[in-house]
Design a protein around this motif. Structure first.
Motif, short mmCIF file in Angstrom:
data_model
loop_
_atom_site.label_atom_id
_atom_site.label_comp_id
_atom_site.label_asym_id
_atom_site.label_seq_id
_atom_site.Cartn_x
_atom_site.Cartn_y
_atom_site.Cartn_z
N THR A 104 0.52 -16.03 4.22
CA THR A 104 0.37 -15.15 3.07
C THR A 104 -0.80 -14.18 3.31
OG1 THR A 104 1.05 -17.04 1.77
CG2 THR A 104 0.24 -15.13 0.54
N ILE A 105 -1.91 -14.74 3.80
CA ILE A 105 -3.08 -13.89 4.06
C ILE A 105 -2.75 -12.82 5.10
CG2 ILE A 105 -5.37 -13.88 5.11
CD1 ILE A 105 -5.94 -16.45 3.68
N ARG A 106 -1.94 -13.21 6.08
CA ARG A 106 -1.62 -12.27 7.16
C ARG A 106 -0.88 -11.04 6.67
NH1 ARG A 106 -0.08 -14.29 12.97
NH2 ARG A 106 2.00 -14.39 12.08
N LEU A 107 -0.10 -11.24 5.57
CA LEU A 107 0.64 -10.09 5.05
C LEU A 107 -0.28 -9.13 4.30
CD1 LEU A 107 3.93 -11.79 3.88
CD2 LEU A 107 3.57 -10.34 5.86
N GLY A 108 -1.51 -9.59 4.02
CA GLY A 108 -2.50 -8.73 3.35
C GLY A 108 -2.82 -7.50 4.19
N GLY A 109 -2.77 -7.62 5.51
CA GLY A 109 -3.09 -6.51 6.43
C GLY A 109 -2.20 -5.30 6.19
N PRO A 110 -0.87 -5.43 6.39
CA PRO A 110 0.05 -4.31 6.18
C PRO A 110 0.00 -3.79 4.74
CG PRO A 110 1.22 -6.15 7.19
CD PRO A 110 -0.17 -6.60 6.97
N TYR A 111 -0.22 -4.70 3.77
CA TYR A 111 -0.27 -4.28 2.37
C TYR A 111 -1.44 -3.32 2.17
CZ TYR A 111 -0.67 -4.49 -2.68
OH TYR A 111 -0.75 -4.15 -4.01
N LEU A 112 -2.63 -3.74 2.63
CA LEU A 112 -3.82 -2.90 2.50
C LEU A 112 -3.62 -1.57 3.24
CD1 LEU A 112 -6.93 -5.24 2.85
CD2 LEU A 112 -6.19 -3.91 0.88
N PHE A 113 -2.99 -1.66 4.41
CA PHE A 113 -2.76 -0.47 5.22
C PHE A 113 -1.91 0.55 4.45
CE2 PHE A 113 -1.13 1.97 8.83
CZ PHE A 113 -2.34 2.23 9.48
N GLY A 114 -0.86 0.06 3.78
CA GLY A 114 0.02 0.91 2.97
C GLY A 114 -0.78 1.58 1.85
N LYS A 115 -1.66 0.75 1.22
CA LYS A 115 -2.48 1.27 0.12
C LYS A 115 -3.39 2.40 0.63
CE LYS A 115 -1.12 -1.00 -3.34
NZ LYS A 115 -0.12 -0.21 -4.03
N ILE A 116 -3.97 2.21 1.82
CA ILE A 116 -4.87 3.22 2.40
C ILE A 116 -4.11 4.53 2.63
CG2 ILE A 116 -6.30 3.81 4.40
CD1 ILE A 116 -6.71 0.74 4.71
N LEU A 117 -2.89 4.37 3.18
CA LEU A 117 -2.07 5.57 3.44
C LEU A 117 -1.86 6.36 2.15
CD1 LEU A 117 0.83 4.85 5.94
CD2 LEU A 117 -1.00 6.54 6.09
N LEU A 148 -3.61 6.32 -0.51
CA LEU A 148 -4.89 6.90 -0.92
C LEU A 148 -5.14 8.19 -0.14
CD1 LEU A 148 -7.02 5.79 -2.90
CD2 LEU A 148 -8.32 5.03 -0.91
N LEU A 149 -4.88 8.13 1.17
CA LEU A 149 -5.10 9.31 2.02
C LEU A 149 -4.19 10.45 1.59
CD1 LEU A 149 -5.51 7.69 5.57
CD2 LEU A 149 -7.24 8.95 4.26
N VAL A 150 -2.92 10.11 1.26
CA VAL A 150 -1.99 11.14 0.84
C VAL A 150 -2.48 11.78 -0.47
CG1 VAL A 150 0.36 11.57 -0.04
CG2 VAL A 150 0.01 10.14 2.00
N ARG A 151 -2.93 10.90 -1.41
CA ARG A 151 -3.39 11.39 -2.72
C ARG A 151 -4.62 12.28 -2.59
NH1 ARG A 151 -2.90 6.56 -5.31
NH2 ARG A 151 -5.14 6.24 -5.32
N THR A 152 -5.59 11.86 -1.74
CA THR A 152 -6.85 12.60 -1.63
C THR A 152 -6.79 13.65 -0.53
OG1 THR A 152 -7.69 10.94 -0.13
CG2 THR A 152 -8.25 10.66 -2.45
N LYS A 153 -5.58 13.85 0.02
CA LYS A 153 -5.36 14.78 1.13
C LYS A 153 -6.29 14.48 2.30
CE LYS A 153 -2.91 18.31 -1.24
NZ LYS A 153 -2.59 17.48 -2.35
N GLY A 154 -6.53 13.24 2.54
CA GLY A 154 -7.28 12.83 3.73
C GLY A 154 -8.78 12.74 3.54
N ILE A 155 -9.28 13.00 2.29
CA ILE A 155 -10.74 12.95 2.11
C ILE A 155 -11.11 11.72 1.28
CG2 ILE A 155 -12.77 14.18 1.24
CD1 ILE A 155 -10.73 16.70 1.40
N LEU A 156 -11.87 10.81 1.92
CA LEU A 156 -12.28 9.60 1.22
C LEU A 156 -13.79 9.63 1.03
CD1 LEU A 156 -10.34 6.68 2.98
CD2 LEU A 156 -9.80 7.80 0.84
#
Ligand SMILES: Nc1ncnc2c1ncn2[C@@H]1O[C@H](COP(=O)(O)OP(=O)(O)OP(=O)(O)O)[C@@H](O)[C@H]1O
Ligand SMILES: [Mg+2]
Length: 590
Positions: free
Chosen positions: A38-51, A53-61
């Motif tokens: 279960t913990i291992r699936l946290g990686g891709p999930y977080l990665f999707g969330k980051i993407l 976020l990047l799309v929303r902020t147009k790459g500026i964090l």
């Protein structure tokens, strides 16, 4: 077909019963694995969330967000590595424990089983059953804990997560799992008969090796190496051709299966693009879903391999588990009697058959304690069988053997009884140990110093001391497998010394001196008489030699499983019956 199904439904519970002592470890591993996957699936999930976020902020964090993101990913990865380490440790420890436990249990079981099993099953087969069984069983457990369990948990969690993220793609994914499993299952079902034949052939191959190597002197003497090679080669030829057929079927169906999976994969990708266009899915979520799908598919392939392993292990593990379901035909009584016996023996209407054919028929005889009796009779008349019943390698089919007029042999404690009897067998097997260890075998594990005096005494009685001293290392000489480094007569004298070392109340000797010259035989006879004077000992000797039997208190003459005459040498000669015949035809050598 129905037969193979029945076996496969029994298989898992059977293995589970065998592994019962390790239940707790399995549960512990299940809990750790569930957490880990279960913990291992946290990686891709977080990665999707980051993407996203990047799309929303147009790459500026902001720096703070970036730190959170990196920290979160690093945290998940660190946890994964830590749990991975713990899981590996727990699993490897379990595997080592299982191997140790199974090997020692199997050995103990083989020792426990009675002679009817050992005489029926070839040595090579027994070794094969244990070695391959333990090997395949641990491979099976390894596949289960390292592969099956994580994959099933991962597929379940993945399906749930995917359905929660996008129910359409999630459902396609979930349904794509079934045809894969179905096809895999079908492939293996269709090759199960081939697999069974292959395993039979493996067993034949071990039998051949065992048989040819244990009889190597015969093979060489008759120059039959080519014939043995050819017969062995033909078994492997069969294994080879079966293996190729199996592999061809697997590869061909596996090819079709891969194409199908690619189809599902492409379908999900196309559907995902439509969903993004319709605004029902974010780019990050699609990346998350696709990552999960790829991972899951590569794991489903592992599931296929696991199934293959299970099927491959099935035959050997089946054979291994059935070893444990066998029980010794010689059973210890419920309340076994532990007594010091006097040594009187009575056969009361004893009938015995190894399988169907009766080899002893209604034998009734009494041997007084401390007396010396001889059994004579033509080859195959049942003499050795009497010795085997007396040692309780077998129990009578009908009738009973009674000790000291009151104890049925079946009710006596086996170990106590056997400690008071000694047998010298017709073929006097001697294990590969040092000479002094062979002689003091009945004493358990001891040091030479602690048994030296008794060993020397027994060797002297058996007229073995002289030849032992002539060996390179005297009593410390290793005598080689089955005593091949000794002459027939030396081996017999060693077997006699081993029997006398135990100072038995009952001594059974099956042609103990057939390989000895008359001189050595006479000396051993004398030693036996002396020993009987020191402490009372019932002696039952099977012999073909007149010199051995003529001084017996009583001679029993056997023919076709019956005692047909009894009496002293003199009386039997006067009677002019079978015994007199045997003596006159000098089957009893002077
Ligand atoms: N393990 C066995 N399984 C089946 N039959 C057996 C077995 N051992 C012996 N027999 C059979 O039982 C019969 C009696 O055998 P046994 O060994 O008692 O004869 P014997 O009198 O000792 O002969 P010999 O003088 O040749 O040693 C024989 O016909 C033999 O073929
Ligand atoms: Mg015999």
């Amino acid at each position: 077909m129905s037969k193979s199904k029945k076996v496969s439904t029994n298989f898992i519970p059977k293995v589970w019963r065998l592994l019962a002592p390790f239940k707790k470890d399995f549960y512990r591993i299940l809990a750790i694995t569930a957490l880990f996957e279960t913990i291992r699936l946290g990686g891709p999930y977080l990665f999707g969330k980051i993407l996203d976020l990047l799309v929303r902020t147009k790459g500026i964090l902001s720096l703070e967000t970036a730190l959170w993101v990196v920290g979160g990913l690093a945290g998940v990865r660190f946890l994964s590595i830590l749990i991975d380490y713990i899981t590996d440790y727990v699993i490897i420890k379990l595997l080592i424990n299982i191997e140790t436990h199974m090997s020692t249990r199997a050995f103990a079981k083989l020792l426990e089983l009675s002679l009817d099993y050992h005489e029926k099953v070839h040595t090579g087969t027994k070794i094969n059953i244990v070695n391959r069984g333990v090997d395949k069983l641990s491979q099976l457990v390894e596949s289960y804990v390292f592969e099956f369990q994580p994959v099933v948990i991962q597929l379940t969690v993945t399906s749930i997560l995917m359905i929660l993220t996008s129910w359409t793609i999630g459902i396609i994914f979930t349904f794509s799992i079934f045809p894969f499993i179905f096809i895999t299952f079908k492939i293996y079902q269709s090759t199960s008969l081939l697999r069974k034949r292959r395993h039979d052939a493996y067993e034949d191959s071990s039998d051949e090796i065992g048989d040819a190597i244990t009889n190597i002197t015969v093979v060489k003497a008759f120059a039959q190496e080519t014939r043995e090679n050819r017969s062995f080669g033909s078994i492997w030829g069969l294994i080879e051709s079966i293996s190729f057929t199996e592999v061809r079927r697997h590869l061909f169906t596996g090819f079709g299966r891969s194409i199908l999976m690619e189809g599902f994969y492409a379908g999900m990708l196309v559907l995902g693009l439509f969903e993004i266009k319709a605004g029902r899915l974010t780019v990050g979520s699609l990346v998350f879903l696709i990552t999960l799908t790829e991972r899951a598919y590569s794991h489903i392939y592992r599931l296929g391999r696991i199934y293959e392993r299970v099927m491959d292990a099935k035959e050997p593990v089946d054979r291994f588990t059935s070893l444990f379901s066998k029980s010794s035909s010689i059973k210890q009584a419920e309340n076994p009697i532990k007594v010091e016996i006097e040594g009187q023996i009575a056969f009361r209407h004893v009938t015995f058959a190894y399988s169907k054919r009766r080899v002893l028929r209604n034998v009734t005889l009494t041997i007084p304690a401390g007396s010396f009796v001889a059994l004579v009779g033509r080859s195959g008349s049942g003499k050795s069988t009497i010795a085997k019943l007396l040692s309780r390698y077998y129990d009578p089919t009908l009738g009973q053997i009674v000790l000291d007029g009151k104890y049925d042999l079946r009710n006596l404690d086996l170990d106590t009884y056997r400690a008071q009897t000694s047998v010298v067998f017709q073929d006097s097997p001697v294990p590969n140990r040092r000479i002094w260890e062979v002689i003091s075998y009945s004493a358990g594990k001891k040091t030479f110093a602690s048994v030296e005096k008794r060993v020397l005494h027994a060797a002297a009685l058996a007229h073995a001391h002289e030849f032992i001293l002539e060996l390179d290392r005297g009593y410390q000489t290793l005598i080689g497998e089955r005593g091949v480094k000794l002459s027939g007569g030396q081996r017999q004298r060693l077997a006699i010394a081993r029997a006398l070392f135990a100072e038995p109340k009952v001594l059974i000797m099956d042609e103990p001196t057939s390989h000895l010259d008359t001189m050595s035989e006479a000396l051993i006879q004398k030693a036996l008489e002396e020993m009987s004077r020191e402490h009372s000992m019932t002696k039952i000797i099977i012999a073909h030699r007149l010199s051995t039997v003529q001084h017996a208190d009583q001679i029993f003459v056997m023919e076709r499983g019956r005692v047909v005459e009894r009496g002293t040498h003199k009386k039997l000669l006067e009677n002019g019956g079978v015994y007199a015949d045997i003596v006159h035809q000098s089957e009893l050598k002077p």
